[in-house]
Design an enzyme around this catalytic site. Sequence first.
Site, PDB file in Angstrom:
ATOM      1  N   ASP A   8       6.377  -2.713   4.729  1.00 36.99           N
ATOM      2  CA  ASP A   8       6.043  -3.067   3.347  1.00 36.99           C
ATOM      3  C   ASP A   8       7.352  -3.141   2.560  1.00 36.99           C
ATOM      4  O   ASP A   8       7.633  -2.303   1.696  1.00 36.99           O
ATOM      5  CB  ASP A   8       5.076  -2.033   2.771  1.00 36.99           C
ATOM      6  CG  ASP A   8       3.786  -1.985   3.569  1.00 36.99           C
ATOM      7  OD1 ASP A   8       2.933  -2.834   3.336  1.00 36.99           O
ATOM      8  OD2 ASP A   8       3.669  -1.122   4.460  1.00 36.99           O
ATOM      9  N   HIS A  61       3.007   5.145  11.043  1.00 34.18           N
ATOM     10  CA  HIS A  61       2.960   6.308  10.151  1.00 34.18           C
ATOM     11  C   HIS A  61       3.641   7.510  10.827  1.00 34.18           C
ATOM     12  O   HIS A  61       4.357   8.274  10.184  1.00 34.18           O
ATOM     13  CB  HIS A  61       1.515   6.700   9.845  1.00 34.18           C
ATOM     14  CG  HIS A  61       0.703   5.633   9.168  1.00 34.18           C
ATOM     15  ND1 HIS A  61      -0.261   4.906   9.828  1.00 34.18           N
ATOM     16  CD2 HIS A  61       0.708   5.174   7.890  1.00 34.18           C
ATOM     17  CE1 HIS A  61      -0.824   4.045   8.986  1.00 34.18           C
ATOM     18  NE2 HIS A  61      -0.252   4.176   7.807  1.00 34.18           N
TER      19      HIS A  61
END
Length: 283
Positions: free
Chosen positions: A150, A37
């Site tokens: 992802d 992140h």
Amino acid sequence: MVIVKTVKELESALAAAHNGHESIGLVPTMGALHEGHASLVRRSVSENAVTVVSVFVNPTQFNDKNDLTNYPRTPEADCAFLESLGADIVFAPTVEEVYPEPDTRTFSYPPTDAVMEGARRPGHFNGVCQIVSKLFYWVAPTRAYFGEKDFQQIAVVRAMVDDLKIPVEICPCPIVREANGLALSSRNALLTPTERETAASIHKVLSESLTFAKEHTIQETHDRVVNALNAIPELEVEYYEIVDGHSLRAIADWSDAPYVVGCITVYCGARPVRLIDNITYKA
Ligand code: AMP
């Protein structure tokens, strides 16, 4: 850095940036933040006047209730981490704030949302589109940052942005890994130290398949990866698909697409924990 919990507060926090036509970067997350992140947040901070990070465990994208219940939540640590990274606004709403009424909107962008994760996790990408479309509407970002871990999510979000003609630039960011190669994931917190080592084989086997692929067909490469991982106790491949990196359609021959990516989902350990990863064969 300000932490806001309601859409009204978010709009106030962004008013100056919107009025001044400043660039706004959005990093959507579900919290339990790690260096993966952080790489998205750092990039947004370097490319935009204002960076908004949303921290929201979105219930509509979980098709498994246990997965939602067990999803790690570390709000205090997340805020301290985001402050250290230079984020400007943390948007951490409640479920009631995001969904005062059940969201009945449906999004369908086949083949991107129908294959792989879409086929195994019914409703998952519909939930992703529900939350991401709301965030895009509320934040009106110039750029939005998504991790290539992802991989399929990026293709689905791009399809939604094209369909709804949302004026946002989608910025894919490379996968951040542990030293042993395991892709960082909030779900790694659910692995034991031994399982973390075992799970590192996923990237190792995928990387080794790059060389193998040069002399073998897609089917042979697929089988090699699946057999090598399934031979390791504690690992079980759910699927491995070698696809056109843009449409996500499965391909039969290396020459079928200019951009070729292998996407994998593996169950690891006793719990078990579901891990995803991917590798690019041709870019
Ligand atoms: P999540 O909190 O798991 O929904 O992830 C939020 C964003 O961080 C998504 O765009 C993910 O793809 C991205 N992300 C998660 N893990 C990684 C990683 N290891 N490397 C790069 N991006 C990641």
